[in-house]
Design a protein around this motif. Sequence first.
Motif, mmCIF file in Angstrom:
data_model
loop_
_atom_site.group_PDB
_atom_site.id
_atom_site.type_symbol
_atom_site.label_atom_id
_atom_site.label_comp_id
_atom_site.label_asym_id
_atom_site.label_seq_id
_atom_site.Cartn_x
_atom_site.Cartn_y
_atom_site.Cartn_z
ATOM 1 N N TYR A 206 0.843 -1.199 0.000
ATOM 2 C CA TYR A 206 0.000 0.000 0.000
ATOM 3 C C TYR A 206 0.878 1.249 0.000
ATOM 4 O O TYR A 206 0.650 2.189 -0.761
ATOM 5 C CB TYR A 206 -0.910 -0.018 1.235
ATOM 6 C CG TYR A 206 -1.891 1.132 1.286
ATOM 7 C CD1 TYR A 206 -3.074 1.099 0.548
ATOM 8 C CD2 TYR A 206 -1.643 2.267 2.057
ATOM 9 C CE1 TYR A 206 -3.980 2.149 0.579
ATOM 10 C CE2 TYR A 206 -2.543 3.317 2.103
ATOM 11 C CZ TYR A 206 -3.707 3.248 1.370
ATOM 12 O OH TYR A 206 -4.595 4.301 1.401
ATOM 13 N N ALA B 194 -0.051 3.081 -3.232
ATOM 14 C CA ALA B 194 -1.351 3.747 -3.017
ATOM 15 C C ALA B 194 -1.417 5.077 -3.751
ATOM 16 O O ALA B 194 -2.423 5.387 -4.414
ATOM 17 C CB ALA B 194 -1.601 3.941 -1.526
ATOM 18 N N LEU B 195 -0.376 5.872 -3.642
ATOM 19 C CA LEU B 195 -0.416 7.202 -4.268
ATOM 20 C C LEU B 195 -0.645 7.085 -5.777
ATOM 21 O O LEU B 195 -1.523 7.743 -6.341
ATOM 22 C CB LEU B 195 0.881 7.960 -3.987
ATOM 23 C CG LEU B 195 0.994 9.335 -4.661
ATOM 24 C CD1 LEU B 195 -0.112 10.269 -4.188
ATOM 25 C CD2 LEU B 195 2.367 9.962 -4.378
ATOM 26 N N ILE C 220 -4.203 5.836 -6.452
ATOM 27 C CA ILE C 220 -5.226 6.868 -6.193
ATOM 28 C C ILE C 220 -5.186 7.903 -7.322
ATOM 29 O O ILE C 220 -6.218 8.350 -7.819
ATOM 30 C CB ILE C 220 -5.003 7.529 -4.821
ATOM 31 C CG1 ILE C 220 -5.332 6.541 -3.707
ATOM 32 C CG2 ILE C 220 -5.866 8.778 -4.666
ATOM 33 C CD1 ILE C 220 -4.967 7.021 -2.309
#
Lengths: 460, 162
Positions: free
Chosen positions: B5, B9-10, B13
């Motif tokens: 993550y 994640a960045l 997203i």
Amino acid sequence: MSTLEDRVRWALRETAEDISPVDVPLLRLPDGAGRGPAGRGRLAHGWRGWPPWLTPLAAAAAVAAVVAATLILTGGPARPGPHRTWQDALLARAPRYYIVLTDTGRTHGWPRQAQVRATRTGRIVATRTAPRPGNAFLMVAAAASVGRYVLAAQPMALKQQKVIGLSGRPVSGKTVAVQVPAGPIRFYQLRISSSGQVSALSPLPVPALPADANLYGLALTPDGRKLAVATRTGGPRPGPEIQVDTLATGAQRVWTWPGAQPVEESLGGTGSALSWAADDRTLAFQRLIDGRYKVRLLDTAAPGHRLAASRPALSVDWTGMETSRRFSHGRAVNDTDTFGALLTPDGSKIVVATVTQSFHPLTSEFAFTEFSARTGKVVAVLGRWRFTRRWPEQEQAVLWTNVDGSTLLVLAHRPGVTLNPRPPDPGAVFPVEFGVLRGNRYTPLPGQPRLGRLSIFPAW
Amino acid sequence: MTALYQAHALGLIRFAYLMLGERQAAEDVVQEAFAGLYRRWEKLSDPGKALPYVRSSVLNGCRTQLRRHRRALAGLAAAALADAALPVVSAESAVLSAEQRRGVLLALRQLPPRQREVLVLRFYLDLSEAEIAAAMGIGPSTVRSTAHRALGALGRTLEEPS
């Protein structure tokens, strides 16, 4: 740009950087019961243990879980770990803290205390008293994402005023103590660190407003660097004035509109007459003109000082106080009672609490309506709640919006409450409370302050 | 999973944000994708498959969100619809060339969903044809032809030969 591919790559990457690394929330995992590595269902089907490659990751996850639990207990970041309920998840979308201005019971109305409260629990984290001598707080603005808050305060003097009787004449020998402005309005800042430490109040290098000035709105840019102040000019053609102060340098720009209606909202000093977009240059302000609330957008980076050069964005009918409210037999009318508009930080929408009413049958439908900031048309309606049988008080407001208006902090009549007194009780009221709204999901704030003690709404 | 993550994640997203145009929705999609991965830990035999799995989940989540979004907006005016799913240009980059960027984004939005997905996966996430194929559940040759058609359409929209 040399090729089409380069242009696409560049456009996508530039746009993607709207999401900064600090925007990434902590990982939220579902509850383990019946699912996942620790679930009973998993065990029932034969637990084979962690795959070897997962062992260090599992250890890291365990550490993260402990840290998250610690942060929950200490009132730390708002998104610390798995949420047990959708209410928890909803509350976690709001800023971690809010500021409530409240009187101390001995201050004759104006608030002298600023409470910093944790949004998820309502716990008072810190209190700050208005600066001496004799100051009261007038308004508060928040840039919660950077933990910066600005409070306007003014010295007040106690003055004995005669009590006016029902006949309109003074009641002989009776007086009441009231607070009257006794000095300039000054601005102070308060910081809340990422670890929850609350600073002392410190004066800002913002020019003070004269003692007789009226403060109509106060708003911080989302980055906390600029403060917008709405007041009113004097002179032969008084009109609205908006000042924008750069807090680091004290630099100030002023826009005026001589002879025009003032910038104001009808919520009683929430400061929401002004709101900023996250570009830190587009400022929304609102005025009441001939029974219509009009919201305009001012580009504060453009040259000039005329408020009239701003762009009209929204115009909404407003019927004013209860005595002038329109009734329509048998059909609904669109009616907005209190009015306070907020521009979403992404600049795309203007959010307003609205109510649609009908008389036969007696119903009120409350909602939070989002208008396109570009076209003024309705693009979304959140939290549409209907009340029957009795007309609730028209007290509903938007106090904070996330970047795109999908999550709101609101003052709302509690949905689902039915009040059907027989015989009708004129004193019965619908409960009004602060809550978080996302889509049609709503949850009240835990441990929230009693509304009756507040003359000014909280700021997130 | 935490490390996975933290590492991705960045980017995911941002990818979802490019597809959906809304931060909250993008965050939700990515969180849900990782929650799905968490539920499937046991079935993952190869750690190398975790990232492709979550990437596909994000893509599917975006598709679901867009389908819902289209339904929700079906009754709205066209002008409002035009505003709905386009990331708003931030102030910093606005100074540089907001109009140019907006033009490219508008042209991208006019593409069919599959073509748009291919371009975002290729030019934002820098995935190979094989990785795009795995994420989208299509063959590499389809990825190539879809990308070719997408760039052609984009070039025509932007009045520039591809």
